[in-house]
Design an enzyme around this catalytic site. Sequence first.
Site, PDB file in Angstrom:
ATOM      1  N   MET A  18       0.812  -1.220   0.000  1.00 16.77           N
ATOM      2  CA  MET A  18       0.000   0.000   0.000  1.00 16.77           C
ATOM      3  C   MET A  18       0.841   1.264   0.000  1.00 16.77           C
ATOM      4  SD  MET A  18      -3.342  -0.689   2.306  1.00 16.77           S
ATOM      5  CE  MET A  18      -2.867  -2.071   3.297  1.00 16.77           C
ATOM      6  N   ASP A  37      11.632   4.021   3.310  1.00 20.24           N
ATOM      7  CA  ASP A  37      11.535   2.592   3.619  1.00 20.24           C
ATOM      8  C   ASP A  37      12.902   2.088   4.060  1.00 20.24           C
ATOM      9  OD1 ASP A  37      10.948  -0.396   3.262  1.00 20.24           O
ATOM     10  OD2 ASP A  37       9.108   0.446   2.462  1.00 20.24           O
ATOM     11  N   ASP A  63      14.170   3.822   8.783  1.00 23.90           N
ATOM     12  CA  ASP A  63      13.578   2.796   9.655  1.00 23.90           C
ATOM     13  C   ASP A  63      12.692   3.564  10.640  1.00 23.90           C
ATOM     14  OD1 ASP A  63      12.938   1.102  11.729  1.00 23.90           O
ATOM     15  OD2 ASP A  63      14.928   0.208  11.874  1.00 23.90           O
ATOM     16  N   VAL A  64      11.385   3.344  10.549  1.00 21.76           N
ATOM     17  CA  VAL A  64      10.460   4.179  11.320  1.00 21.76           C
ATOM     18  C   VAL A  64      10.646   4.046  12.831  1.00 21.76           C
ATOM     19  CG1 VAL A  64       8.655   4.344   9.552  1.00 21.76           C
ATOM     20  CG2 VAL A  64       8.601   2.439  11.210  1.00 21.76           C
ATOM     21  N   ASN A  90       2.519   4.729   7.234  1.00 19.22           N
ATOM     22  CA  ASN A  90       1.986   3.499   6.632  1.00 19.22           C
ATOM     23  C   ASN A  90       2.771   2.247   7.004  1.00 19.22           C
ATOM     24  OD1 ASN A  90       0.670   1.903   4.207  1.00 19.22           O
ATOM     25  ND2 ASN A  90       2.880   1.771   3.921  1.00 19.22           N
ATOM     26  N   TYR A 155      -0.451  -7.341  17.066  1.00 19.04           N
ATOM     27  CA  TYR A 155      -0.833  -6.480  15.929  1.00 19.04           C
ATOM     28  C   TYR A 155      -2.101  -5.694  16.271  1.00 19.04           C
ATOM     29  CZ  TYR A 155      -2.002  -5.216  11.082  1.00 19.04           C
ATOM     30  OH  TYR A 155      -2.301  -4.527   9.919  1.00 19.04           O
ATOM     31  N   LYS A 159      -2.469  -1.677  16.542  1.00 22.17           N
ATOM     32  CA  LYS A 159      -3.314  -0.893  15.632  1.00 22.17           C
ATOM     33  C   LYS A 159      -4.402  -0.139  16.409  1.00 22.17           C
ATOM     34  CE  LYS A 159      -1.266  -1.666  11.714  1.00 22.17           C
ATOM     35  NZ  LYS A 159      -0.657  -0.571  10.969  1.00 22.17           N
ATOM     36  N   ILE A 188      -6.405  -6.539   2.288  1.00 23.38           N
ATOM     37  CA  ILE A 188      -5.850  -5.909   1.088  1.00 23.38           C
ATOM     38  C   ILE A 188      -4.786  -6.840   0.499  1.00 23.38           C
ATOM     39  CG2 ILE A 188      -4.946  -3.726   0.152  1.00 23.38           C
ATOM     40  CD1 ILE A 188      -7.403  -3.357   2.055  1.00 23.38           C
ATOM     41  N   THR A 190      -1.572  -7.441  -0.709  1.00 25.38           N
ATOM     42  CA  THR A 190      -0.216  -6.858  -0.721  1.00 25.38           C
ATOM     43  C   THR A 190       0.776  -7.969  -0.362  1.00 25.38           C
ATOM     44  OG1 THR A 190      -0.126  -6.383   1.639  1.00 25.38           O
ATOM     45  CG2 THR A 190      -1.179  -4.698   0.247  1.00 25.38           C
TER      46      THR A 190
HETATM   47  P1  NAD Z   1       3.678  -4.770   3.246  1.00 29.47           P
HETATM   48  O1  NAD Z   1       4.281  -5.735   4.215  1.00 29.47           O
HETATM   49  O2  NAD Z   1       3.225  -5.280   1.937  1.00 29.47           O
HETATM   50  O3  NAD Z   1       4.665  -3.539   3.048  1.00 29.47           O
HETATM   51  C1  NAD Z   1       5.169  -2.891   4.189  1.00 29.47           C
HETATM   52  C2  NAD Z   1       6.302  -1.968   3.810  1.00 29.47           C
HETATM   53  O4  NAD Z   1       6.793  -1.396   5.039  1.00 29.47           O
HETATM   54  C3  NAD Z   1       7.490  -2.687   3.158  1.00 29.47           C
HETATM   55  O5  NAD Z   1       7.969  -1.936   2.070  1.00 29.47           O
HETATM   56  C4  NAD Z   1       8.516  -2.763   4.274  1.00 29.47           C
HETATM   57  O6  NAD Z   1       9.859  -2.776   3.810  1.00 29.47           O
HETATM   58  C5  NAD Z   1       8.201  -1.494   5.046  1.00 29.47           C
HETATM   59  N1  NAD Z   1       8.693  -1.536   6.424  1.00 29.47           N
HETATM   60  C6  NAD Z   1       8.629  -2.559   7.300  1.00 29.47           C
HETATM   61  N2  NAD Z   1       9.246  -2.226   8.436  1.00 29.47           N
HETATM   62  C7  NAD Z   1       9.688  -0.959   8.270  1.00 29.47           C
HETATM   63  C8  NAD Z   1      10.418  -0.067   9.105  1.00 29.47           C
HETATM   64  N3  NAD Z   1      10.824  -0.420  10.325  1.00 29.47           N
HETATM   65  N4  NAD Z   1      10.691   1.167   8.630  1.00 29.47           N
HETATM   66  C9  NAD Z   1      10.303   1.518   7.381  1.00 29.47           C
HETATM   67  N5  NAD Z   1       9.649   0.720   6.548  1.00 29.47           N
HETATM   68  C10 NAD Z   1       9.347  -0.518   6.996  1.00 29.47           C
HETATM   69  O7  NAD Z   1       2.434  -4.114   4.042  1.00 29.47           O
HETATM   70  P2  NAD Z   1       1.019  -3.588   3.493  1.00 29.47           P
HETATM   71  O8  NAD Z   1       0.080  -4.717   3.440  1.00 29.47           O
HETATM   72  O9  NAD Z   1       1.224  -2.714   2.335  1.00 29.47           O
HETATM   73  O10 NAD Z   1       0.568  -2.730   4.767  1.00 29.47           O
HETATM   74  C11 NAD Z   1       0.777  -1.318   4.867  1.00 29.47           C
HETATM   75  C12 NAD Z   1       0.105  -0.854   6.159  1.00 29.47           C
HETATM   76  O11 NAD Z   1      -1.285  -1.205   6.135  1.00 29.47           O
HETATM   77  C13 NAD Z   1       0.662  -1.529   7.423  1.00 29.47           C
HETATM   78  O12 NAD Z   1       0.660  -0.600   8.477  1.00 29.47           O
HETATM   79  C14 NAD Z   1      -0.337  -2.636   7.684  1.00 29.47           C
HETATM   80  O13 NAD Z   1      -0.349  -3.013   9.041  1.00 29.47           O
HETATM   81  C15 NAD Z   1      -1.624  -1.971   7.269  1.00 29.47           C
HETATM   82  N6  NAD Z   1      -2.703  -2.896   6.924  1.00 29.47           N
HETATM   83  C16 NAD Z   1      -2.529  -3.881   5.993  1.00 29.47           C
HETATM   84  C17 NAD Z   1      -3.610  -4.686   5.645  1.00 29.47           C
HETATM   85  C18 NAD Z   1      -3.517  -5.746   4.588  1.00 29.47           C
HETATM   86  O14 NAD Z   1      -4.492  -6.522   4.444  1.00 29.47           O
HETATM   87  N7  NAD Z   1      -2.459  -5.836   3.813  1.00 29.47           N
HETATM   88  C19 NAD Z   1      -4.840  -4.512   6.285  1.00 29.47           C
HETATM   89  C20 NAD Z   1      -4.966  -3.510   7.237  1.00 29.47           C
HETATM   90  C21 NAD Z   1      -3.888  -2.699   7.545  1.00 29.47           C
END
Ligand code: NAD
Length: 251
Positions: A18, A37, A63-64, A90, A155, A159, A188, A190
């Site tokens: 996302m 990232d 790194d967040v 994000n 988690y 959240k 989602i 991803t």
């Molecule tokens: P993803 O795992 O596909 O991508 C996450 C990205 O965050 C990656 O590029 C990773 O390298 C980066 N990342 C991880 N740790 C990091 C750090 N310490 N510092 C900087 N970057 C870092 O995740 P996604 O599915 O795209 O999810 C994005 C957000 O949406 C997250 O907060 C996730 O919890 C939330 N979310 C996801 C879903 C889902 O179904 N995929 C649903 C609800 C919420």
Amino acid sequence: MKRVTGKVALVTGGAMGMGKSHSELLAAEGAKVFVCDIDVENGKQVVEAIRSQGGDAEFLRLDVSNEADWKAAVTSIKEKADRLDILVNNAGTLILKPVHETSNEEWDRTFDINVRGTFLGIREAVPLMQESGGGSIINISSIYGIIGAPSAGAYIASKGAVRLMTKSCAVDLADFNVRVNSVHPGVIDTPMTKDLLHTDEETRKTLLGPTLMNRPSTPDEVSKAVLFLASDESSFVHGAEIIVDGGYTAN
Ligand code: NAD
């Protein structure tokens, strides 16, 4: 005039999933986007793709969970763009375990990225947003920041913390003209959910659960909510939560 023309955005976790989609859409709608990232290779590829479409983007390794990285990122944005209008917190991580089976390390890692990462981002970004005359902070929570689910205790707790951090920051930052809202995606498609959605039908069905639209969302369907909150179209939306879940929580 595009929807966020002239604005400067920082998107964490922008290398894939996302975050990549939010970065691409914000850039397509006129923002200068700092794609942040820990994944340098994929992050740089996102920037290249945005530039090849005529958009304006730069990659920053961030790194967040690391305070020094945040300070360096905001300093770099100040030098390069001299303003910050949009912060999309994000980046996130998911561990699939119930609380009673979660180790200290797993708990801390989840909170370091999902909660501390959001906290540090807000704290470090707000001064530059203030200097810029205000801004919009978008915290990516989850439907699991609102409801429970099996085997994701750390988690869900993290959240939920992001959801209420959003409310408290909305109270504190209104006077600075900084709007703060949360987005709550459902299921989602991803890299985070790839194995759960595309391994076997039973796991996919379990994950989709009561999703009324009976499919996962594509990342861009969430990015459209992020874009709305980032743009001035949402000028009176503050301390709110936007659920993008195909009816999961309604059911
Ligand atoms: P993803 O795992 O596909 O991508 C996450 C990205 O965050 C990656 O590029 C990773 O390298 C980066 N990342 C991880 N740790 C990091 C750090 N310490 N510092 C900087 N970057 C870092 O995740 P996604 O599915 O795209 O999810 C994005 C957000 O949406 C997250 O907060 C996730 O919890 C939330 N979310 C996801 C879903 C889902 O179904 N995929 C649903 C609800 C919420």
